[in-house]
Design a protein around this motif. Structure first.
Motif, PDB file in Angstrom:
ATOM      1  N   SER A 165       8.867   3.072   5.503  1.00  0.00           N
ATOM      2  CA  SER A 165       7.502   2.728   5.904  1.00  0.00           C
ATOM      3  C   SER A 165       6.548   2.941   4.735  1.00  0.00           C
ATOM      4  O   SER A 165       6.802   3.758   3.839  1.00  0.00           O
ATOM      5  CB  SER A 165       7.022   3.522   7.119  1.00  0.00           C
ATOM      6  N   LYS A 166       5.450   2.214   4.762  1.00  0.00           N
ATOM      7  CA  LYS A 166       4.445   2.344   3.704  1.00  0.00           C
ATOM      8  C   LYS A 166       3.837   3.735   3.693  1.00  0.00           C
ATOM      9  O   LYS A 166       3.482   4.269   2.638  1.00  0.00           O
ATOM     10  CB  LYS A 166       3.341   1.297   3.892  1.00  0.00           C
ATOM     11  N   GLU A 167       3.702   4.318   4.884  1.00  0.00           N
ATOM     12  CA  GLU A 167       3.066   5.633   4.981  1.00  0.00           C
ATOM     13  C   GLU A 167       3.960   6.730   4.403  1.00  0.00           C
ATOM     14  O   GLU A 167       3.497   7.656   3.739  1.00  0.00           O
ATOM     15  CB  GLU A 167       2.756   5.961   6.447  1.00  0.00           C
ATOM     16  N   SER A 168       5.254   6.643   4.644  1.00  0.00           N
ATOM     17  CA  SER A 168       6.160   7.743   4.331  1.00  0.00           C
ATOM     18  C   SER A 168       6.836   7.617   2.973  1.00  0.00           C
ATOM     19  O   SER A 168       7.348   8.616   2.448  1.00  0.00           O
ATOM     20  CB  SER A 168       7.241   7.840   5.416  1.00  0.00           C
ATOM     21  N   VAL A 169       6.851   6.430   2.407  1.00  0.00           N
ATOM     22  CA  VAL A 169       7.598   6.221   1.164  1.00  0.00           C
ATOM     23  C   VAL A 169       7.064   7.106   0.033  1.00  0.00           C
ATOM     24  O   VAL A 169       5.848   7.309  -0.113  1.00  0.00           O
ATOM     25  CB  VAL A 169       7.559   4.738   0.749  1.00  0.00           C
ATOM     26  N   LEU A 170       7.988   7.669  -0.755  1.00  0.00           N
ATOM     27  CA  LEU A 170       7.653   8.518  -1.903  1.00  0.00           C
ATOM     28  C   LEU A 170       8.002   7.795  -3.197  1.00  0.00           C
ATOM     29  O   LEU A 170       8.874   6.911  -3.210  1.00  0.00           O
ATOM     30  CB  LEU A 170       8.432   9.834  -1.839  1.00  0.00           C
ATOM     31  N   PRO A 171       7.366   8.169  -4.299  1.00  0.00           N
ATOM     32  CA  PRO A 171       7.750   7.567  -5.581  1.00  0.00           C
ATOM     33  C   PRO A 171       9.245   7.708  -5.887  1.00  0.00           C
ATOM     34  O   PRO A 171       9.847   6.802  -6.461  1.00  0.00           O
ATOM     35  CB  PRO A 171       6.885   8.337  -6.587  1.00  0.00           C
ATOM     36  N   THR A 172       9.844   8.823  -5.488  1.00  0.00           N
ATOM     37  CA  THR A 172      11.288   8.973  -5.709  1.00  0.00           C
ATOM     38  C   THR A 172      12.083   7.965  -4.886  1.00  0.00           C
ATOM     39  O   THR A 172      13.140   7.494  -5.315  1.00  0.00           O
ATOM     40  CB  THR A 172      11.735  10.403  -5.369  1.00  0.00           C
ATOM     41  N   ASP A 173      11.587   7.622  -3.690  1.00  0.00           N
ATOM     42  CA  ASP A 173      12.243   6.588  -2.890  1.00  0.00           C
ATOM     43  C   ASP A 173      12.192   5.239  -3.599  1.00  0.00           C
ATOM     44  O   ASP A 173      13.140   4.450  -3.533  1.00  0.00           O
ATOM     45  CB  ASP A 173      11.568   6.457  -1.521  1.00  0.00           C
ATOM     46  N   ILE A 174      11.070   4.992  -4.263  1.00  0.00           N
ATOM     47  CA  ILE A 174      10.907   3.735  -5.002  1.00  0.00           C
ATOM     48  C   ILE A 174      11.888   3.675  -6.165  1.00  0.00           C
ATOM     49  O   ILE A 174      12.545   2.652  -6.401  1.00  0.00           O
ATOM     50  CB  ILE A 174       9.450   3.576  -5.470  1.00  0.00           C
ATOM     51  N   ILE A 175      12.016   4.786  -6.897  1.00  0.00           N
ATOM     52  CA  ILE A 175      12.987   4.840  -7.997  1.00  0.00           C
ATOM     53  C   ILE A 175      14.394   4.575  -7.477  1.00  0.00           C
ATOM     54  O   ILE A 175      15.200   3.892  -8.123  1.00  0.00           O
ATOM     55  CB  ILE A 175      12.911   6.202  -8.715  1.00  0.00           C
ATOM     56  N   ASP A 176      14.706   5.085  -6.291  1.00  0.00           N
ATOM     57  CA  ASP A 176      16.035   4.891  -5.709  1.00  0.00           C
ATOM     58  C   ASP A 176      16.343   3.429  -5.435  1.00  0.00           C
ATOM     59  O   ASP A 176      17.527   3.063  -5.268  1.00  0.00           O
ATOM     60  CB  ASP A 176      16.174   5.693  -4.411  1.00  0.00           C
ATOM     61  N   GLU A 177      15.326   2.581  -5.354  1.00  0.00           N
ATOM     62  CA  GLU A 177      15.535   1.159  -5.096  1.00  0.00           C
ATOM     63  C   GLU A 177      15.634   0.325  -6.375  1.00  0.00           C
ATOM     64  O   GLU A 177      15.830  -0.897  -6.303  1.00  0.00           O
ATOM     65  CB  GLU A 177      14.420   0.610  -4.209  1.00  0.00           C
ATOM     66  N   PHE A 178      15.496   0.964  -7.540  1.00  0.00           N
ATOM     67  CA  PHE A 178      15.573   0.193  -8.784  1.00  0.00           C
ATOM     68  C   PHE A 178      16.900  -0.565  -8.886  1.00  0.00           C
ATOM     69  O   PHE A 178      16.951  -1.716  -9.328  1.00  0.00           O
ATOM     70  CB  PHE A 178      15.421   1.109 -10.002  1.00  0.00           C
ATOM     71  N   SER A 208       0.807  -1.220   0.000  1.00  0.00           N
ATOM     72  CA  SER A 208       0.000   0.000   0.000  1.00  0.00           C
ATOM     73  C   SER A 208       0.840   1.271   0.000  1.00  0.00           C
ATOM     74  O   SER A 208       0.294   2.367  -0.096  1.00  0.00           O
ATOM     75  CB  SER A 208      -0.937  -0.005   1.220  1.00  0.00           C
ATOM     76  N   GLY A 209       2.160   1.147   0.086  1.00  0.00           N
ATOM     77  CA  GLY A 209       3.009   2.317  -0.105  1.00  0.00           C
ATOM     78  C   GLY A 209       2.875   2.906  -1.491  1.00  0.00           C
ATOM     79  O   GLY A 209       3.188   4.087  -1.724  1.00  0.00           O
ATOM     80  N   LEU A 210       2.398   2.096  -2.434  1.00  0.00           N
ATOM     81  CA  LEU A 210       2.181   2.568  -3.803  1.00  0.00           C
ATOM     82  C   LEU A 210       0.893   3.372  -3.947  1.00  0.00           C
ATOM     83  O   LEU A 210       0.654   3.947  -5.018  1.00  0.00           O
ATOM     84  CB  LEU A 210       2.139   1.378  -4.770  1.00  0.00           C
ATOM     85  N   ALA A 211       0.078   3.403  -2.900  1.00  0.00           N
ATOM     86  CA  ALA A 211      -1.192   4.137  -2.967  1.00  0.00           C
ATOM     87  C   ALA A 211      -0.920   5.623  -2.737  1.00  0.00           C
ATOM     88  O   ALA A 211      -1.315   6.212  -1.731  1.00  0.00           O
ATOM     89  CB  ALA A 211      -2.168   3.589  -1.929  1.00  0.00           C
ATOM     90  N   LYS A 212      -0.249   6.215  -3.703  1.00  0.00           N
ATOM     91  CA  LYS A 212       0.194   7.601  -3.570  1.00  0.00           C
ATOM     92  C   LYS A 212       0.415   8.178  -4.957  1.00  0.00           C
ATOM     93  O   LYS A 212       0.898   7.485  -5.863  1.00  0.00           O
ATOM     94  CB  LYS A 212       1.485   7.640  -2.743  1.00  0.00           C
TER      95      LYS A 212
END
Length: 504
Positions: free
Chosen positions: A476-489, A428-432
């Motif tokens: 955390s699911k609440e705080s994660v940003l799309p840019t944080d997700i890109i950083d994990e690629f 649900s961190g993607l719900a943003k």
């Protein structure tokens, strides 16, 4: 991994019994042992188990589980209707269990007087995949009672009251599990929002159903499994250059919405496209050149895109932050009418298309579209539930010859052949806002790198979800940003490359 119907699962059990040296009781024993192994490994802080067993084979699994837990030193209470007419295998396991003096066998009605302390685990083995009608009477009262308990709850194969293949009635009584220990296969209802909420976290346990049966039995529904991803993913070649990995064009952005184009562009860069371009209005020039200096800028207007320029050798992803004003809409629809190569279409590109139902017919064949449920509804019409939505998506994918990435908790990739691939990574961190924009960048980049549309879509949604899992672990699911997700690629690519190397 194939998803089978309840009937196909029963046939698989029968085929295994018939074609291998195993009896039905032994197959039940396998299933129970797999459950106990998982429970022993994951419930070490619990000492007491209250096992609720029905009269069918699901109850037989429960009786066997109770016996095995007792032999491992746990305190076990079994609740059942001792006067019931048990199935043959359930009856055998019940009679065997009665011989163990340390296991307390109680009637269902005694549950309300039972002391459920905080170290007691409730195990649901009341009804399995054979259930064909809503639960009523004493079982309804029992499940309603158990659902009020705060204890850890585990369902054996299926949460009781849940159907394997179809949506349940709105007011149906269903056991709400924290974990479901499913035998060999995912069930379709674990993967849809109306029904999956009852299954909790699903753990699929291998009970060695005959491999020939699994291979030869056809289905239109699949779970995206890591083995499938390893077969699709191609590690980067040492002797290669930027031309090897294609050109990706992200078309999007408008005044006040440049962030979407920034995210999609950064995502395309981070997933390995050889050359990445951003087609955007002039108002986004400095933003894009500053945030993504590795990408090249193509001017498509002043405050919004009013003309689309593409390279015939590039793959184009259109939609993030595009806007839907008349000039953009007119230019985009004209472009679609004159363009024949596959595209990746998202967000406002889909909103423009949905303004007239005839527009879906000009989507180029083999394109990938990525609607969330409301965008899908605007494109193709309303449905009663997510099961009906998937059915309609399959029909539309076949009719239009396109790939539909139907975004949801378990996103489905629907192919022109009518197959559906459910993704089980992500959270649900993607719900943003912005999460869909980075998916557009991923899909465009993978398509540019000469993955087929099916490969790009399946790999893309899995990759997107896996990066979100890693990012959520840090933020955390609440705080994660799309840019944080890109950083994990990069971390996801490292995992994939390591798995490929280990397989060699």
């Amino acid at each position: 991994m194939k998803i089978f119907t309840a009937e196909q699962i029963r046939n698989g059990d029968e085929y295994t019994i018939k074609n291998e040296p195993v009896s039905s009781v032994q197959l039940m024993e396998r299933a129970a042992q797999a459950c106990v192994d998982w429970i022993f490994e994951n419930c070490k802080n619990h000492r007491n188990f209250a096992v609720f067993c029905g009269k069918g084979n699901n109850g037989g699994d429960g009786f066997a589980i109770a016996r095995m837990l007792h032999l491992k030193g746990f305190d076990v209470d079994v609740f059942t209707n001792s006067k019931a007419k048990f199935s043959s295998d359930a009856g055998n396991n019940f009679r065997e269990l009665k011989e163990f003096s340390g296991v307390f066998i109680r009637e269902f009605k005694e549950a309300k007087e039972y002391r459920f302390d905080n170290r007691t685990v409730i195990i649901d083995a009341l009804f399995g995949t054979g259930l064909s009608k809503n639960i009523e009477g004493e079982f309804k009262e029992l499940i309603d009672f158990l659902n009020l308990k705060s204890n850890l709850k585990i369902s054996v194969d299926m949460p009781s009251g849940l159907f394997a293949d179809t949506v349940s009635d709105e007011n149906a009584t269903i056991f709400k599990a924290d974990y479901t220990l499913s035998f060999q296969f995912w069930k379709k209802t674990f993967l849809h929002p109306e029904t999956g909420k009852y299954a909790g976290k699903v753990k699929v346990l291998d009970i060695n159903i005959n491999e020939d049966y699994i291979a030869e039995t056809k289905t239109e529904d699949f779970v995206i499994h890591e083995d499938m991803i390893k077969d699709i993913f191609r590690p980067r070649e040492d002797f290669s250059h930027k031309g090897t990995y294609g050109k990706a064009i992200i078309a999007g952005g408008s005044y006040g919405k440049m962030g979407a184009a920034v995210l999609a562009t950064k995502s395309a860069l981070r997933t390995g496209a050889g050359l990445t371009f951003t087609l955007a209005p002039k108002c986004g020039y400095e933003i894009l050149q500053t945030s993504n200096p590795e990408a090249m800028f193509i001017e498509g207007g002043n405050d919004f895109i009013d003309h689309f320029e593409t390279d015939e050798h590039a793959v184009c992803g259109i939609g993030p932050g595009l806007g839907t004003i008349d000039e953009t809409a007119k230019s985009f629809l004209t472009f679609l009418k004159n363009y024949s190569k596959p595209l990746v279409l998202d967000a406002d590109a889909l909103n423009i298309i949905s303004q007239d139902s005839k527009n879906v017919k000009i989507i180029p064949k083999n394109s990938i579209i990525t609607p969330h449920p409301k965008e899908f509804e605007r494109l193709f019409g309303a449905t009663e539930n997510s099961f009906e939505r998937l059915k309609l998506a399959k029909n539309k994918a076949k009719e239009l010859g396109i790939y539909i990435v139907l975004k949801d908790h378990h996103t489905q990739v629907v192919t022109p052949e009518g197959d559906a691939f459910y993704n089980i990574t992500g959270n649900s961190g993607l719900a943003k806002g912005g999460s869909g924009d980075i998916l557009t960048g991923i899909l465009t980049s993978f398509s540019a790198q000469h993955y087929s549309e099916k490969e790009a879509a399946v790999l893309g949604v899995w990759f997107h979800g896996r990066a979100a899992e890693l990012a959520s672990e840090k933020h955390s699911k609440e705080s994660v940003l799309p840019t944080d997700i890109i950083d994990e690629f990069g971390s996801v690519f490292k995992e994939l490359n390591a798995k490929i190397e280990r397989a060699l």
